[in-house]
Design an enzyme around this catalytic site. Structure first.
Site, short mmCIF file in Angstrom:
data_model
loop_
_atom_site.label_atom_id
_atom_site.label_comp_id
_atom_site.label_asym_id
_atom_site.label_seq_id
_atom_site.Cartn_x
_atom_site.Cartn_y
_atom_site.Cartn_z
N GLU A 10 3.72 -4.27 13.08
CA GLU A 10 3.15 -3.43 14.12
C GLU A 10 1.65 -3.20 13.93
O GLU A 10 0.93 -2.98 14.90
CB GLU A 10 3.87 -2.08 14.15
N ASP A 11 1.16 -3.26 12.70
CA ASP A 11 -0.25 -2.92 12.47
C ASP A 11 -1.24 -4.00 12.87
O ASP A 11 -2.33 -3.67 13.35
CB ASP A 11 -0.45 -2.53 11.01
N ARG A 41 -5.23 -6.16 4.38
CA ARG A 41 -4.41 -6.55 5.52
C ARG A 41 -5.20 -7.28 6.61
O ARG A 41 -4.61 -7.71 7.61
CB ARG A 41 -3.74 -5.31 6.13
N LEU A 82 0.83 -1.20 0.00
CA LEU A 82 0.00 0.00 0.00
C LEU A 82 0.86 1.26 0.00
O LEU A 82 1.88 1.33 0.68
CB LEU A 82 -0.90 0.01 1.24
N ASP A 91 1.99 -6.27 2.66
CA ASP A 91 2.39 -5.35 3.72
C ASP A 91 2.73 -6.04 5.03
O ASP A 91 2.93 -5.39 6.06
CB ASP A 91 1.26 -4.34 3.96
N ARG A 115 -7.72 4.38 8.96
CA ARG A 115 -7.60 2.94 9.22
C ARG A 115 -7.92 2.55 10.66
O ARG A 115 -7.88 1.37 10.99
CB ARG A 115 -6.20 2.48 8.83
N CYS A 126 7.19 0.56 12.38
CA CYS A 126 6.25 -0.35 11.71
C CYS A 126 6.75 -1.79 11.60
O CYS A 126 5.96 -2.72 11.49
CB CYS A 126 5.96 0.17 10.29
N HIS A 144 -1.03 7.70 10.05
CA HIS A 144 -1.09 7.04 11.35
C HIS A 144 -0.58 8.00 12.40
O HIS A 144 0.26 8.86 12.11
CB HIS A 144 -0.18 5.79 11.38
#
Length: 259
Positions: free
Chosen positions: A71-72, A91, A24, A66, A136, A254, A167
């Protein structure tokens, strides 16, 4: 005494998949060179070990371009882990893929069941865990995540960053337990309480995503004013080349889960 938010002993990372070239990008800086991205990631693992972390390295996931940005889809704390629901449709399956790794390392693994939340929108300080609303991370997800954090003993604060911030941690990071590096717009918004806020020099906003770990500041190279500013304040700064990583709207925080 509040627990330190910048002292760690362990980290989880995931090697980049070849499909990362399709990751992304809200700002198109071109597709990353996969070999260069892999070298940057290897150097990242190396520096984490040098600042005292035991690093567990997970294999690449080709189905999720991704997924190098671990971390996401999850949060980790000494008390346990939380599986998230990333806000990008491509994701959503990443949380299930990292579940077994978290089960192996944590006695307690909670799961967000409603709304959406990206770990990049979650900033832990010694006194609270800040959740930034974004494209997000929605209010339903942030509210549900607040409840899960309370279960682990953490106070959550939901904040709304200025428009245009991808973010929360794109625009601010903990340098140490008392200091926040932030873009001017985040500083002016006054979102994070009880910290000494250092403003990123003009033109270097991308430097705002860094990692304060065990008394060392890890930051992307190419931002000499920010590096000099932090060094002048007495911080030990080490820079990494992450030009390919940054093509994917990402930064240093990240690529790892740290506890």
């Amino acid at each position: 005494m509040p627990a330190s938010a910048t002292t760690f002993t362990h980290a989880i990372v995931r090697r980049p998949a070849a499909s990362a070239i399709h990751g992304l990008r809200s700002v198109d800086r071109g597709a990353p060179d996969i070999d260069a991205l892999r070298r940057e990631h290897a150097a990242y693992i190396d520096i984490l070990t040098r600042v005292g972390l035991t690093v567990d390295v997970l294999g690449p996931l080709e189905a999720f371009p991704d997924s190098v940005f671990v971390e996401d889809p999850a949060l980790v704390f000494p008390e346990g882990a939380i599986l998230l629901r990333p806000g990008a449709a491509s994701r959503l399956g990443e949380a299930a893929e990292i579940r077994s790794a978290l089960d192996d390392r944590f006695g307690r693994v909670l799961a967000l069941e409603e709304g959406f939340a990206d770990g990049g929108d979650v900033l832990r300080t010694p006194d609270a865990v800040y959740i930034g609303l974004s494209a997000r991370t929605d209010e339903v997800g942030a509210t549900a995540l607040s409840g899960l954090l309370a279960t682990l003993g953490y106070r959550a604060v939901i904040v709304r960053p200025p428009d245009g911030v991808l973010h929360l941690k794109t625009a601010c990071s903990l340098v140490d337990d008392r200091t926040l590096l932030a873009t001017r717009e985040i500083a002016d918004a006054g979102l994070i309480a009880d910290l000494d806020v250092v403003i990123v020099p003009d033109g270097e906003d991308l430097a705002a995503n860094l990692l304060g770990i065990n008394g060392v500041v890890l930051m992307a190279d190419g931002f000499p004013q920010t590096s000099a500013l932090l060094a002048a304040r007495g911080h030990e700064v080490r820079t990494l080349t992450v030009g390919e990583v940054m093509k994917l709207d990402a930064g240093l925080s990240c690529m790892s889960l740290r506890w």
